[in-house]
Design a protein around this motif. Sequence first.
Motif, PDB file in Angstrom:
ATOM      1  N   LYS A 272      76.689 -17.303  32.741  1.00 19.35           N
ATOM      2  CA  LYS A 272      76.570 -18.644  33.342  1.00 19.35           C
ATOM      3  C   LYS A 272      77.640 -19.600  32.812  1.00 19.35           C
ATOM      4  O   LYS A 272      77.859 -20.660  33.404  1.00 19.35           O
ATOM      5  CB  LYS A 272      75.188 -19.227  33.054  1.00 19.35           C
ATOM      6  CG  LYS A 272      74.044 -18.440  33.676  1.00 19.35           C
ATOM      7  CD  LYS A 272      72.709 -19.100  33.379  1.00 19.35           C
ATOM      8  CE  LYS A 272      71.543 -18.318  33.971  1.00 19.35           C
ATOM      9  NZ  LYS A 272      70.242 -18.987  33.714  1.00 19.35           N
ATOM     10  N   GLN A 275      77.555 -23.453  32.912  1.00 23.90           N
ATOM     11  CA  GLN A 275      76.330 -23.818  33.632  1.00 23.90           C
ATOM     12  C   GLN A 275      75.065 -23.448  32.852  1.00 23.90           C
ATOM     13  O   GLN A 275      73.947 -23.593  33.355  1.00 23.90           O
ATOM     14  CB  GLN A 275      76.294 -23.122  35.001  1.00 23.90           C
ATOM     15  CG  GLN A 275      77.086 -23.827  36.097  1.00 23.90           C
ATOM     16  CD  GLN A 275      78.576 -23.819  35.840  1.00 23.90           C
ATOM     17  OE1 GLN A 275      79.153 -22.755  35.636  1.00 23.90           O
ATOM     18  NE2 GLN A 275      79.197 -24.982  35.854  1.00 23.90           N
ATOM     19  N   ASP A 280      68.592 -21.781  28.253  1.00 22.06           N
ATOM     20  CA  ASP A 280      69.433 -20.586  28.144  1.00 22.06           C
ATOM     21  C   ASP A 280      70.006 -20.455  26.729  1.00 22.06           C
ATOM     22  O   ASP A 280      70.004 -19.370  26.130  1.00 22.06           O
ATOM     23  CB  ASP A 280      70.598 -20.639  29.140  1.00 22.06           C
ATOM     24  CG  ASP A 280      70.144 -20.530  30.584  1.00 22.06           C
ATOM     25  OD1 ASP A 280      69.105 -19.900  30.830  1.00 22.06           O
ATOM     26  OD2 ASP A 280      70.845 -21.078  31.454  1.00 22.06           O
TER      27      ASP A 280
END
Length: 336
Positions: A272, A275, A280
């Motif tokens: 990712k 992002q 995360d």
Amino acid sequence: MIKRKIITMKNRWQHYPLISTQLQAVNDCIHQRIVCNNPSLQAALLAMADNGGKYLRPALLLLTARACNPQSSEHDDRLVKVAASIEILHMATLIHDDIIDDSPKRRGAVSIQTRFGKDTAVYAGDLLFTVFFDLLIETMPGSSYLTTNARSMRQILNGELGQTGQRFNTRQGLKDYLKNVNGKTAALFRLAAREGAHFGGGDEHLTGPAAKFGQNLGIAFQMLDDILDYTGGQGLNKPVLEDLTTGVYSLPLLFALQQSGTAAQLGPLLAKKRQMTLADMQRVQEIVIASDAVKASRQLAGRFTNKAIENLTKLPDNRARRFLHQMANQLLKRTM
């Protein structure tokens, strides 16, 4: 106001009783040199000088000088200026690093670029570089150490550029990591120890072992910083968040990526890139801590610490050398 500052400085030097007088002189030298007519820039420079730096690199220089030559005078003005130049160079690189990384904090306080703006921060870093060069010209006219400093600056830059070139690269290896750490962190430690041996008046055959000691200590220091980014507190630490956001993968994460099962868990999250969400990043931290990566990182840091201690045995056995030995062990065991 001045008295309060001096008391604060004395408290800061309590960990270095052998060189506390010299460290205070280094601090005074820095404050005397970072003077300019621009109020905002002056405030930024003073904020950077007073924000809690441990003066580890000047301490390394001064202790190495004393280890190589116990008769080295604590009133040696040149040695104080050289030690001040090391810290000023370090301060300049930190300010520029924070600008590049858009870091909101430095040493637990608001960073210069956040507090005063990027323009003032750039000027502050640039002015510190000019002060650094002024001190070199004063203390090393005609010396080969002018070249040594120039090469060290290039190594630092190459390390930073190498790290930038590896951003978001999940396939980078330990060799890449060590190459970059040798530049961006260890080069300044090496320079501090080498200059301490030389300008402290030690014999020339002591300069090499002193430089190697500083280099290996610097590598171990960075590795412990990387480890503490993951383990140093509750929740996601600021450096981990910043590193993951900018694609800088430090040692524990690189070790975790070498394990197939762990790499499979990390892959989708790291893919990712910019992002990644806070959730995360927290998951990345959990995966790294649950793996053997932290243990492997500590073992490698221990190896470089032992190398540094072995380099120390080439220096005369005296109080300063024993203090350097103690410093190396304490850096390996630190928790912040």
